[in-house]
Write a protein that holds these residues in place. Structure first.
Motif, short mmCIF file in Angstrom:
data_model
loop_
_atom_site.label_atom_id
_atom_site.label_comp_id
_atom_site.label_asym_id
_atom_site.label_seq_id
_atom_site.Cartn_x
_atom_site.Cartn_y
_atom_site.Cartn_z
N ILE A 64 0.84 -1.20 0.00
CA ILE A 64 0.00 0.00 0.00
C ILE A 64 0.87 1.25 0.00
CG2 ILE A 64 -1.63 1.34 1.38
CD1 ILE A 64 -2.96 -0.91 -0.11
N ASP A 65 1.93 1.25 0.80
CA ASP A 65 2.85 2.40 0.79
C ASP A 65 3.40 2.64 -0.61
OD1 ASP A 65 2.63 2.88 3.52
OD2 ASP A 65 4.41 1.71 4.04
N GLN A 66 3.82 1.55 -1.26
CA GLN A 66 4.38 1.68 -2.61
C GLN A 66 3.32 2.17 -3.60
OE1 GLN A 66 7.44 1.52 -3.47
NE2 GLN A 66 7.88 0.27 -5.26
N ALA A 67 2.10 1.66 -3.46
CA ALA A 67 1.01 2.09 -4.35
C ALA A 67 0.71 3.57 -4.16
CB ALA A 67 -0.24 1.26 -4.06
N ARG A 68 0.73 4.03 -2.93
CA ARG A 68 0.48 5.44 -2.66
C ARG A 68 1.59 6.31 -3.24
NH1 ARG A 68 -3.10 6.67 1.54
NH2 ARG A 68 -1.72 8.24 2.44
N ARG A 69 2.83 5.84 -3.16
CA ARG A 69 3.94 6.57 -3.80
C ARG A 69 3.73 6.62 -5.31
NH1 ARG A 69 8.56 7.98 -1.84
NH2 ARG A 69 9.66 7.35 -3.73
N GLY A 70 3.01 5.63 -5.85
CA GLY A 70 2.72 5.60 -7.28
C GLY A 70 1.42 6.28 -7.65
N TRP A 71 0.85 7.06 -6.73
CA TRP A 71 -0.35 7.86 -6.96
C TRP A 71 -1.60 7.01 -7.18
CZ3 TRP A 71 -0.26 13.41 -8.88
CH2 TRP A 71 0.97 14.03 -8.61
N LEU A 72 -1.61 5.77 -6.74
CA LEU A 72 -2.75 4.90 -7.00
C LEU A 72 -3.93 5.24 -6.10
CD1 LEU A 72 -1.33 1.31 -7.62
CD2 LEU A 72 -1.58 3.24 -9.19
N GLU A 73 -5.10 5.24 -6.71
CA GLU A 73 -6.34 5.41 -5.98
C GLU A 73 -7.03 4.06 -5.84
OE1 GLU A 73 -7.74 9.86 -6.86
OE2 GLU A 73 -8.09 8.52 -8.57
N ARG A 74 -8.07 4.04 -5.07
CA ARG A 74 -8.78 2.77 -4.82
C ARG A 74 -9.20 2.10 -6.13
NH1 ARG A 74 -14.15 2.05 -0.94
NH2 ARG A 74 -14.50 -0.16 -1.42
N GLY A 75 -9.72 2.85 -7.06
CA GLY A 75 -10.21 2.29 -8.31
C GLY A 75 -9.14 1.73 -9.21
N ASP A 76 -7.87 2.06 -8.92
CA ASP A 76 -6.76 1.54 -9.72
C ASP A 76 -6.33 0.14 -9.28
OD1 ASP A 76 -6.49 4.01 -11.13
OD2 ASP A 76 -5.36 4.83 -9.44
N VAL A 77 -6.85 -0.30 -8.14
CA VAL A 77 -6.34 -1.53 -7.51
C VAL A 77 -7.38 -2.63 -7.61
CG1 VAL A 77 -5.49 -2.55 -5.38
CG2 VAL A 77 -4.88 -0.18 -5.96
N LEU A 78 -7.00 -3.74 -8.23
CA LEU A 78 -7.93 -4.83 -8.49
C LEU A 78 -8.54 -5.40 -7.22
CD1 LEU A 78 -9.10 -6.78 -10.64
CD2 LEU A 78 -7.07 -8.21 -10.31
N ASN A 79 -7.73 -5.61 -6.20
CA ASN A 79 -8.24 -6.27 -5.00
C ASN A 79 -8.83 -5.33 -3.96
OD1 ASN A 79 -5.31 -5.92 -5.11
ND2 ASN A 79 -5.24 -6.75 -3.03
N THR A 80 -9.25 -4.15 -4.40
CA THR A 80 -10.15 -3.34 -3.58
C THR A 80 -11.60 -3.67 -3.93
OG1 THR A 80 -10.16 -1.49 -5.14
CG2 THR A 80 -8.49 -1.45 -3.38
N LEU A 81 -11.79 -4.49 -4.96
CA LEU A 81 -13.13 -4.91 -5.34
C LEU A 81 -13.65 -5.97 -4.37
CD1 LEU A 81 -12.66 -5.32 -9.20
CD2 LEU A 81 -13.77 -3.42 -8.01
N GLY A 82 -14.95 -5.93 -4.09
CA GLY A 82 -15.57 -7.00 -3.35
C GLY A 82 -15.57 -8.27 -4.18
N LEU A 83 -15.88 -9.39 -3.54
CA LEU A 83 -15.76 -10.69 -4.20
C LEU A 83 -16.56 -10.77 -5.50
CD1 LEU A 83 -14.79 -13.61 -4.25
CD2 LEU A 83 -16.73 -14.21 -2.79
#
Length: 573
Positions: free
Chosen positions: A544-563
């Motif tokens: 998550i730290d690395q993703a935040r350094r890469g400007w990622l938002e929730r919608g950019d991340v596959l596993n923020t999706l519910g099942l």
């Protein structure tokens, strides 16, 4: 004096390297490497576990002998075996093993064949062509050795963020325990959550600088005191980590925190904005003439130069100033957004915990799902599964899902990408899986075009959902293989394939800038731990730290999706 898990693990890793250089029994070498991994993966201090009477022999890959050695290390800080075998192996050979592609056996072969005694000797041998004449090396290896030694960072000491955290957080807690201490934080690249740190900068606001400095230098892990004044001190810890402490007036706390957090380029941009407004910005505050108009907190500093507060992870002068000015700072993904982990191993391959144990641990994390992705058959050294074994595991996962509540296991596999871009299993078996993570584990030396084309060919198979640890790097151990990352991202976009951000702190692969590139092209990132134990699931926060350094938002991340949404998203065109 407490001994940290990373120190114990480093000793065992060093023993394994030395034994391998000495051509010792490979099972003995593997025992120490496995033990190092086990200790490193513990979420609790092994020393504390011993104090509480825990039987370390019950941990995976430990046993009575290694448990006894851990107890000795915790009690004395030393391992007699390490002292004994270190005398028989020149330090230069050990240093040479840090060159990518030069393991312990090859390093020993180099030094013996050419009668070398130092890294300088090795560099000369690479320059005058002697290495290429040794069987099994050749021109490419010689060039790589020459280039790596020319970089000058083989002996450079930088700690991974997780190791720096292990040393830094207890020290910070110690400092915060003093009366009169108002605030204390670790600044610098540590606060920006970079992958590695060279040293630690600690800032303290308090009323009695001398008392704070005394507390700091009395810390039981301090080995050397380089300087000790009334408001500043520099020490070296037993681990070799340098720590600088500064006592700051409360009125300047925010300005100092901003200044010492950095980065240098971000600070320069901030000072220019201040100058454009007729102001002066430094570590003491924001000034109009001789009057301090801001400085007690960071929000005041940013307000004073016409910007909203900028998260430390973004402070690299990569467009965050302009984004802040235009109201376009990203709404960064958070650990609480993660609904599950899409890359984990069990005892079926090279993991340390069973299917049931990993499921229970994921449930404790609050996850909706966990993908079990044991290795495929080509990974023989990692106990890769054959076709029949994978088919049996798919059935076992289906059966376990009928029995457990609150967590859904996804049947997956980390499938090797072969040299030609093919996959390690036939499509008829892959079709039975919920998730396929395709990864490179061999043939790292292919040129950029061949390596890139290889991975793209794997993505051409619509049964591949995620490319695991895409660049293959191991921080401090192995550089990324040659890869056209822009071409890879473009191919992932057109094929609807996700790229992994491997959260294991030894990988953190993708890099932050590559995560941002992927998001800008609409390629989803799967932040996964590649956990080989229940403790490995805790590594998600580093991803998550690395993703935040890469400007990622929730919608950019596959596993923020519910099942349910994840299952839909995994259906490629």
């Amino acid at each position: 004096m407490p001994v940290h898990n990373s120190e114990i693990a480093a000793m065992f890793d060093h023993v394994a390297d030395l034994l391998e250089i000495q051509d010792a029994n490979p099972f003995r070498v593997r025992a120490y490497r496995n033990a190092a991994d086990t200790v490193r993966d513990q979420s609790r201090s092994v020393a504390a576990m011993l104090d509480e009477g825990a039987d370390l022999a019950e941990l995976p890959d430990i046993g009575d002998d290694l448990a006894g050695k851990i107890a000795v290390i915790v009690r004395t800080g030393h391992l007699a075996l390490l002292d004994e075998i270190s005398d028989d192996v020149p330090e230069a050979i050990v240093a040479a093993t840090r060159i990518p592609g030069i393991g312990p056996k090859r390093a020993r072969k180099l030094f013996d064949a050419l009668d070398l005694t130092s890294l300088d000797d090795l560099e000369k041998a690479a320059e005058d062509g002697r290495i290429a004449r040794i069987a099994g090396f050749g021109e490419k290896t010689q060039a790589r050795i020459r280039d790596e030694l020319a970089r000058g960072d083989i002996t450079e000491r930088r700690l991974r963020i997780d190791t720096a955290e292990e040393f830094g957080e207890p020290l910070l807690a110690w400092i915060r325990g003093i009366d009169g201490m108002e605030k204390a934080e670790i600044a610098g690249s540590y606060r920006r959550r970079k992958e590695t740190v060279g040293d630690l900068d600690i800032l303290v606001a308090g009323r009695d600088g001398g008392k704070i400095i005394e507390r700091f230098t009395a810390y039981d892990e301090v080995e050397d005191i380089a300087s000790k004044g009334k408001t500043r001190s520099t020490v070296t810890l037993r681990s070799g980590l340098q720590v600088d402490l500064r006592v700051i007036p409360s009125l300047s706390w925010g300005a100092a925190l901003h200044y010492f957090t950095g980065s240098k380029a971000h600070n320069i941009a901030g000072r220019r904005r201040a100058q454009d407004r007729g102001l002066k910005l430094n570590e003491y505050g924001l000034f109009k003439g001789d009057e301090q108009i801001a400085g007690a907190n960071e929000t005041q500093i940013y307000d004073g130069i016409g910007l909203p507060w900028i998260d430390p992870v973004l402070r690299e002068n990569r467009g965050e100033i302009e984004a802040a000015e235009n109201g376009q700072l990203p709404d960064l993904v958070e650990l609480g957004d993660v609904k599950g982990d899409l890359h984990a191993h069990t005892t079926a391959s090279d993991g340390k915990n069973t299917l049931c144990e990993m499921a229970a641990a994921a449930k404790r994390q609050g996850y909706e799902y966990l993908a079990i992705t044991d290795h495929s058959k080509s990974q023989t050294q990692a106990g890769g599964l054959g076709a029949d074994e994978l088919a049996a595991q798919i059935d076992a996962i289906a059966e376990l899902n009928e029995k457990i509540d609150g967590i859904r296991l996804l049947a997956g596999c980390e499938v090797d990408i072969l040299k030609d871009g093919g996959l390690d299993f036939h499509d008829s078996l892959l079709e039975r899986l919920d998730l396929v993570v395709a990864s490179v584990h061999s043939n790292f030396a292919l040129d950029e075009d061949a390596q890139t084309e290889r991975i793209i060919r794997a993505m051409d198979n619509p049964l591949v959902h995620i490319i695991g640890h895409p660049t293959g790097r191991l921080i401090g151990q192995r550089r990324a293989y040659a890869l056209d990352i822009e071409r890879l991202v473009g191919a992932a976009r057109t094929r609807g394939c996700a790229l992994e951000l491997n959260a294991n702190p030894i990988r953190l692969d993708l890099k932050d800038v590559h995560c941002r590139l992927a998001a800008e092209h609409g390629v989803r990132i799967a932040i996964s731990t590649d956990a080989h134990s229940t403790g490995g699931l805790d590594h998600m926060r580093y991803g998550i730290d690395q993703a935040r350094r890469g400007w990622l938002e929730r919608g950019d991340v596959l596993n923020t999706l519910g099942l349910d949404d994840l299952v839909k998203a995994l259906k490629r065109n």
